[in-house]
Design an enzyme around this catalytic site. Structure first.
Site, short mmCIF file in Angstrom:
data_model
loop_
_atom_site.label_atom_id
_atom_site.label_comp_id
_atom_site.label_asym_id
_atom_site.label_seq_id
_atom_site.Cartn_x
_atom_site.Cartn_y
_atom_site.Cartn_z
N TYR A 1 0.84 -1.21 0.00
CA TYR A 1 0.00 0.00 0.00
C TYR A 1 0.87 1.26 0.00
O TYR A 1 0.67 2.17 -0.81
CB TYR A 1 -0.92 -0.02 1.22
N LYS B 1 1.38 4.17 -3.04
CA LYS B 1 1.05 5.60 -2.90
C LYS B 1 2.29 6.46 -3.14
O LYS B 1 2.18 7.57 -3.66
CB LYS B 1 0.44 5.88 -1.52
P1 NAP Z 1 -13.39 2.71 0.21
O1 NAP Z 1 -14.59 3.21 0.92
O2 NAP Z 1 -12.98 1.30 0.34
O3 NAP Z 1 -13.52 3.12 -1.33
C1 NAP Z 1 -12.62 2.66 -2.28
C2 NAP Z 1 -13.28 2.76 -3.62
O4 NAP Z 1 -12.36 2.34 -4.64
C3 NAP Z 1 -14.52 1.87 -3.74
O5 NAP Z 1 -15.52 2.57 -4.42
C4 NAP Z 1 -14.00 0.70 -4.56
O6 NAP Z 1 -15.01 0.05 -5.30
C5 NAP Z 1 -13.06 1.45 -5.49
N1 NAP Z 1 -12.19 0.55 -6.23
C6 NAP Z 1 -11.33 -0.37 -5.77
N2 NAP Z 1 -10.75 -1.00 -6.79
C7 NAP Z 1 -11.25 -0.46 -7.93
C8 NAP Z 1 -11.05 -0.70 -9.30
N3 NAP Z 1 -10.20 -1.65 -9.76
N4 NAP Z 1 -11.71 0.07 -10.20
C9 NAP Z 1 -12.58 1.02 -9.78
N5 NAP Z 1 -12.83 1.27 -8.49
C10 NAP Z 1 -12.17 0.53 -7.58
O7 NAP Z 1 -12.08 3.54 0.68
P2 NAP Z 1 -11.78 5.11 0.85
O8 NAP Z 1 -11.19 5.25 2.20
O9 NAP Z 1 -12.93 5.94 0.45
O10 NAP Z 1 -10.59 5.26 -0.19
C11 NAP Z 1 -10.57 6.21 -1.23
C12 NAP Z 1 -9.12 6.58 -1.52
O11 NAP Z 1 -8.57 7.26 -0.37
C13 NAP Z 1 -8.21 5.39 -1.77
O12 NAP Z 1 -7.32 5.68 -2.81
C14 NAP Z 1 -7.45 5.25 -0.46
O13 NAP Z 1 -6.20 4.63 -0.63
C15 NAP Z 1 -7.32 6.70 -0.05
N6 NAP Z 1 -7.04 6.92 1.37
C16 NAP Z 1 -7.94 6.57 2.31
C17 NAP Z 1 -7.64 6.82 3.65
C18 NAP Z 1 -8.57 6.44 4.74
O14 NAP Z 1 -8.18 6.56 5.93
N7 NAP Z 1 -9.80 6.01 4.45
C19 NAP Z 1 -6.41 7.42 4.01
C20 NAP Z 1 -5.52 7.75 3.02
C21 NAP Z 1 -5.83 7.51 1.70
P3 NAP Z 1 -15.75 -1.31 -4.79
O15 NAP Z 1 -16.90 -0.88 -3.93
O16 NAP Z 1 -16.16 -1.95 -6.08
O17 NAP Z 1 -14.72 -2.11 -4.04
#
Ligand code: NAP
Length: 243
Positions: A166, A170
């Site tokens: 991960y 990033k």
């Molecule tokens: P999340 O609720 O798990 O959402 C992730 C999204 O990405 C879901 O809609 C998922 O779709 C989609 N996805 C995964 N693989 C995909 C693919 N091959 N093609 C298209 N869509 C895909 O997580 P989130 O926290 O909102 O994450 C959003 C972004 O923020 C990510 O890049 C994550 O790394 C980043 N981030 C999050 C945090 C945190 O604390 N939450 C911190 C730092 C960075 P499905 O529903 O189909 O799985």
């Protein structure tokens, strides 16, 4: 003053931070293309925002599937002709990721395919459309875990979180930000990395301490940067994040 996009594409937007980015950009009056790999989830998410009075359309987009990426670019080209905002938000973690000594190589490969190669593929496919915009913005949704500087600081609050797949994905995404911003330096396109901060979503079993609107805020700001805003940067709502 904020830039007001006309057409915005957000990947991985059926839930979590991406969904909230769609909502907030939609509230500016933009047409939002809500990218999702699962049609049922994407249609349902778009319908929720349409019910809020926003102009939102589901677009099938699996960032890890090249034909799906090209089909999305063809559809946007045919129906809209250009794109003002691309938010590369789709991202995954993987239970078999871990510290370098024992992370599953298959898991690391899966993570890279979505978090880095997926963003690169979507960016390459959408670039011709972004070049047709007056002031396009590309936002790569990164993470503080992608910071080499913070990873190298044993006193950092997340020093013990060592997920080679991960975090490296990033860091690679951040390299895309830096190199693409350089490549596009003579254009109106700005490219930046956003660090959402630790946010309660499905990605981390809702352990994050921020709300989803808080986690989405920096990506939204970067998506609507004015012409004198930063380019090639890495920031959170608290300011610049060290590479
Ligand atoms: P999340 O609720 O798990 O959402 C992730 C999204 O990405 C879901 O809609 C998922 O779709 C989609 N996805 C995964 N693989 C995909 C693919 N091959 N093609 C298209 N869509 C895909 O997580 P989130 O926290 O909102 O994450 C959003 C972004 O923020 C990510 O890049 C994550 O790394 C980043 N981030 C999050 C945090 C945190 O604390 N939450 C911190 C730092 C960075 P499905 O529903 O189909 O799985």
């Amino acid at each position: 003053m904020q830039n007001s996009p006309r057409i915005a594409l957000i990947t991985g937007a059926n839930k979590g931070i991406g969904f909230e980015i769609c909502r907030q950009i939609g509230r500016t009056g933009a047409t939002v293309l809500l990218g999702a790999r699962k049609p049922a989830a994407g249609e349902k998410a778009a319908a929720m925002l349409v019910a809020e009075g926003l102009i939102v359309r589901f677009i099938g987009l699996d960032v890890d599937d090249r034909p799906s990426v090209s089909a999305a670019a063809d559809l946007i080209a045919a129906e809209y002709g250009s794109l003002d905002v691309l938010v590369n938000n789709a991202g995954i973690t993987d239970a078999a990721d871990g510290p370098p000594s024992r992370a599953s190589l298959d898991a690391v490969e899966r993570i890279f395919r979505t978090n880095f190669l997926g963003a690169l593929a979507v960016t390459q496919a959408m670039l011709p459309l972004l070049r047709r915009s007056q002031a396009a913005r590309i936002v790569n949704v990164s993470s503080g875990l992608g910071s080499l500087t913070l990873n190298g600081d044993p006193g950092h609050s997340f020093a013990a979180t060592k997920l080679i797949g991960y975090s490296a994905s990033k860091a690679a995404l951040n390299m895309l930000t830096v190199q693409l911003a350089y490549e596009l330096r003579d254009t109106a396109i700005k490219v930046n990395s956003a660090d959402p901060g630790f946010t309660a979503t499905d990605l981390n079993g809702h352990r994050g301490h921020q709300t989803i609107p808080e986690g989405a805020a920096e990506a939204i700001r970067l998506a609507m940067l004015p012409d004198d805003g930063p380019d090639g940067g890495y920031s959170s709502t608290e300011g610049t994040v060290p590479w």
